[in-house]
Design a protein around this motif. Structure first.
Motif, PDB file in Angstrom:
ATOM      1  N   ALA A   1     -10.526  10.178   3.311  1.00 35.96           N
ATOM      2  CA  ALA A   1      -9.910  10.218   4.622  1.00 35.96           C
ATOM      3  C   ALA A   1      -9.488  11.649   4.969  1.00 35.96           C
ATOM      4  O   ALA A   1      -9.071  12.386   4.085  1.00 35.96           O
ATOM      5  CB  ALA A   1      -8.691   9.314   4.644  1.00 35.96           C
ATOM      6  N   PRO A   2      -9.582  12.036   6.261  1.00 36.85           N
ATOM      7  CA  PRO A   2      -9.146  13.389   6.634  1.00 36.85           C
ATOM      8  C   PRO A   2      -7.633  13.520   6.488  1.00 36.85           C
ATOM      9  O   PRO A   2      -6.901  12.570   6.718  1.00 36.85           O
ATOM     10  CB  PRO A   2      -9.568  13.500   8.099  1.00 36.85           C
ATOM     11  CG  PRO A   2      -9.709  12.100   8.588  1.00 36.85           C
ATOM     12  CD  PRO A   2     -10.075  11.262   7.398  1.00 36.85           C
ATOM     13  N   GLY A   3      -7.193  14.694   6.135  1.00 33.62           N
ATOM     14  CA  GLY A   3      -5.733  14.966   6.042  1.00 33.62           C
ATOM     15  C   GLY A   3      -5.119  14.324   4.852  1.00 33.62           C
ATOM     16  O   GLY A   3      -3.946  14.095   4.798  1.00 33.62           O
TER      17      GLY A   3
ATOM     18  N   PHE B   1     -13.076   4.969  -2.741  1.00 32.78           N
ATOM     19  CA  PHE B   1     -13.461   4.786  -1.332  1.00 32.78           C
ATOM     20  C   PHE B   1     -12.426   3.938  -0.600  1.00 32.78           C
ATOM     21  O   PHE B   1     -12.027   4.258   0.499  1.00 32.78           O
ATOM     22  CB  PHE B   1     -14.838   4.111  -1.251  1.00 32.78           C
ATOM     23  CG  PHE B   1     -15.933   5.082  -0.934  1.00 32.78           C
ATOM     24  CD1 PHE B   1     -16.421   5.939  -1.903  1.00 32.78           C
ATOM     25  CD2 PHE B   1     -16.467   5.155   0.341  1.00 32.78           C
ATOM     26  CE1 PHE B   1     -17.421   6.848  -1.602  1.00 32.78           C
ATOM     27  CE2 PHE B   1     -17.473   6.060   0.648  1.00 32.78           C
ATOM     28  CZ  PHE B   1     -17.954   6.905  -0.331  1.00 32.78           C
ATOM     29  N   LEU B   2     -12.012   2.839  -1.248  1.00 37.05           N
ATOM     30  CA  LEU B   2     -11.078   1.914  -0.615  1.00 37.05           C
ATOM     31  C   LEU B   2      -9.722   2.553  -0.371  1.00 37.05           C
ATOM     32  O   LEU B   2      -9.070   2.291   0.636  1.00 37.05           O
ATOM     33  CB  LEU B   2     -10.875   0.675  -1.493  1.00 37.05           C
ATOM     34  CG  LEU B   2     -12.000  -0.352  -1.451  1.00 37.05           C
ATOM     35  CD1 LEU B   2     -11.800  -1.398  -2.526  1.00 37.05           C
ATOM     36  CD2 LEU B   2     -12.074  -1.008  -0.085  1.00 37.05           C
ATOM     37  N   SER B   3      -9.287   3.384  -1.325  1.00 38.29           N
ATOM     38  CA  SER B   3      -7.956   3.978  -1.197  1.00 38.29           C
ATOM     39  C   SER B   3      -7.934   5.090  -0.160  1.00 38.29           C
ATOM     40  O   SER B   3      -6.868   5.525   0.257  1.00 38.29           O
ATOM     41  CB  SER B   3      -7.491   4.516  -2.551  1.00 38.29           C
ATOM     42  OG  SER B   3      -8.306   5.608  -2.933  1.00 38.29           O
ATOM     43  N   GLY B   4      -9.109   5.539   0.280  1.00 39.27           N
ATOM     44  CA  GLY B   4      -9.155   6.534   1.342  1.00 39.27           C
ATOM     45  C   GLY B   4      -9.111   7.967   0.855  1.00 39.27           C
ATOM     46  O   GLY B   4      -8.583   8.830   1.554  1.00 39.27           O
TER      47      GLY B   4
ATOM     48  N   ALA C   1       0.778  -1.245   0.000  1.00 33.33           N
ATOM     49  CA  ALA C   1       0.000   0.000   0.000  1.00 33.33           C
ATOM     50  C   ALA C   1       0.808   1.293   0.000  1.00 33.33           C
ATOM     51  O   ALA C   1       0.434   2.227  -0.681  1.00 33.33           O
ATOM     52  CB  ALA C   1      -0.962  -0.007   1.174  1.00 33.33           C
ATOM     53  N   LYS C   2       1.918   1.354   0.737  1.00 36.69           N
ATOM     54  CA  LYS C   2       2.647   2.627   0.813  1.00 36.69           C
ATOM     55  C   LYS C   2       3.147   3.079  -0.558  1.00 36.69           C
ATOM     56  O   LYS C   2       3.259   4.267  -0.811  1.00 36.69           O
ATOM     57  CB  LYS C   2       3.821   2.501   1.780  1.00 36.69           C
ATOM     58  CG  LYS C   2       3.449   2.914   3.181  1.00 36.69           C
ATOM     59  CD  LYS C   2       4.653   2.921   4.082  1.00 36.69           C
ATOM     60  CE  LYS C   2       4.243   3.295   5.496  1.00 36.69           C
ATOM     61  NZ  LYS C   2       5.319   3.142   6.455  1.00 36.69           N
TER      62      LYS C   2
ATOM     63  N   ILE D   1     -17.111  -4.167   0.171  1.00 34.34           N
ATOM     64  CA  ILE D   1     -16.616  -3.262  -0.875  1.00 34.34           C
ATOM     65  C   ILE D   1     -15.417  -3.870  -1.610  1.00 34.34           C
ATOM     66  O   ILE D   1     -15.288  -3.718  -2.823  1.00 34.34           O
ATOM     67  CB  ILE D   1     -16.241  -1.892  -0.268  1.00 34.34           C
ATOM     68  CG1 ILE D   1     -17.500  -1.196   0.274  1.00 34.34           C
ATOM     69  CG2 ILE D   1     -15.600  -0.989  -1.315  1.00 34.34           C
ATOM     70  CD1 ILE D   1     -17.250   0.141   0.911  1.00 34.34           C
TER      71      ILE D   1
END
Lengths: 121, 150
Positions: free
Chosen positions: B148-150, B142-145, B12-13, B84
């Protein structure tokens, strides 16, 4: 009159007991480590672990609960992996008991920016 | 992790799946647009543009499928998917098949150098492809974020 004072005394005692019970979880939230064999919960919400840093006593079982609409995982950063959850869908849980003192960092393997720490004292 | 280790581009990174996916999406959508315009205007150049967009989209879809499947196998250790993640996997594979089928329809006609003889059924198939690709991308976002905040 005596009955009145007795009733008042019981009421005051009951109120004190309720106040003490109410204060108990606050003292835990303030960061005091929990007793061995106790349980602690980490909420996964809005792409973050809460609390991100959790202090517990050795022997405590930590349960992560996913309150997000998105799947997440809980994976130990250490190699070899001390703990690794399956993919947690909404409202699914993962538990792990920390038996030794130390600092255990973890992250979500789907969203590596999501990190947390369990400090076992 | 070694920077040239194959797993580096999957985990993921540094995951390349979320980077590579934009190429087939853009190329396929552009191809469909050109094909609809070619059908409407009967211009050969637009049909040729559609064909080349579909061809590169079909090529670009292969590493996207590969990196997605490898991420599932390595990052999540191939565990049984649901919710999902499962929807994204199924729709993603369907998208790739639709892109390849659309390219193949165009390729067959292009090989005979008769682009104006393209079958009419390709147009609803391409429209379906656009819908499935967009739905897959929506879930992937959605899955990758991205929310997401920030």
């Amino acid at each position: 009159m005596k009955r009145y004072w007795c009733a008042l005394g019981v009421a005051v005692m009951a109120m004190l007991a309720v106040a003490m019970l109410g204060a108990w979880p606050n003292s835990l939230a303030a960061g005091a480590p929990q007793a061995a064999g106790a349980a602690a919960e980490v909420k996964i919400d809005n792409f973050s672990f809460g609390p991100a840093d959790l202090k517990i006593a050795a022997g405590t079982t930590v349960t992560w609960v996913n309150h997000d609409d998105i799947p997440h995982t809980v994976v130990s950063t250490d190699e070899p992996k001390l703990f690794k959850s399956k993919v947690l869908d909404t409202d699914e849980k993962f538990s792990f008991t920390f038996s030794k003192a130390g600092t255990y960092a973890y992250f979500c393997s789907i969203h590596p920016k999501m990190t947390g720490k369990v400090i076992v004292q | 992790m070694h920077p040239f280790d194959l797993k580096t581009v999957i985990f993921a990174k540094h995951a390349q799946h979320v980077v590579l996916i934009h190429f087939p999406i853009a190329l396929f959508l552009a191809g469909v647009l050109f094909d609809f315009l070619a059908q409407w205007t009967k211009r050969q150049a637009l049909a040729a543009a559609a064909y080349y967009n579909f061809a590169v989209a079909a090529i670009a879809a292969a590493p996207v499928v590969a990196t997605g499947l490898l991420a599932w196998q390595w990052q999540l250790e191939g565990q049984r998917l649901k919710g999902i993640l499962l929807q994204h996997l199924v729709l993603g594979c369907t998208s790739a098949v639709l892109i390849w089928v659309v390219w193949w329809i165009h390729f067959r006609v292009q090989r005979r150098q008769a682009t104006l003889l393209l079958p009419a059924y390709r147009l609803p198939l391409e429209a379906l492809g656009v819908a499935v690709v967009m739905l897959t991308g929506h879930l992937g976002g959605f899955l990758s974020g991205v929310n997401a905040p920030g």
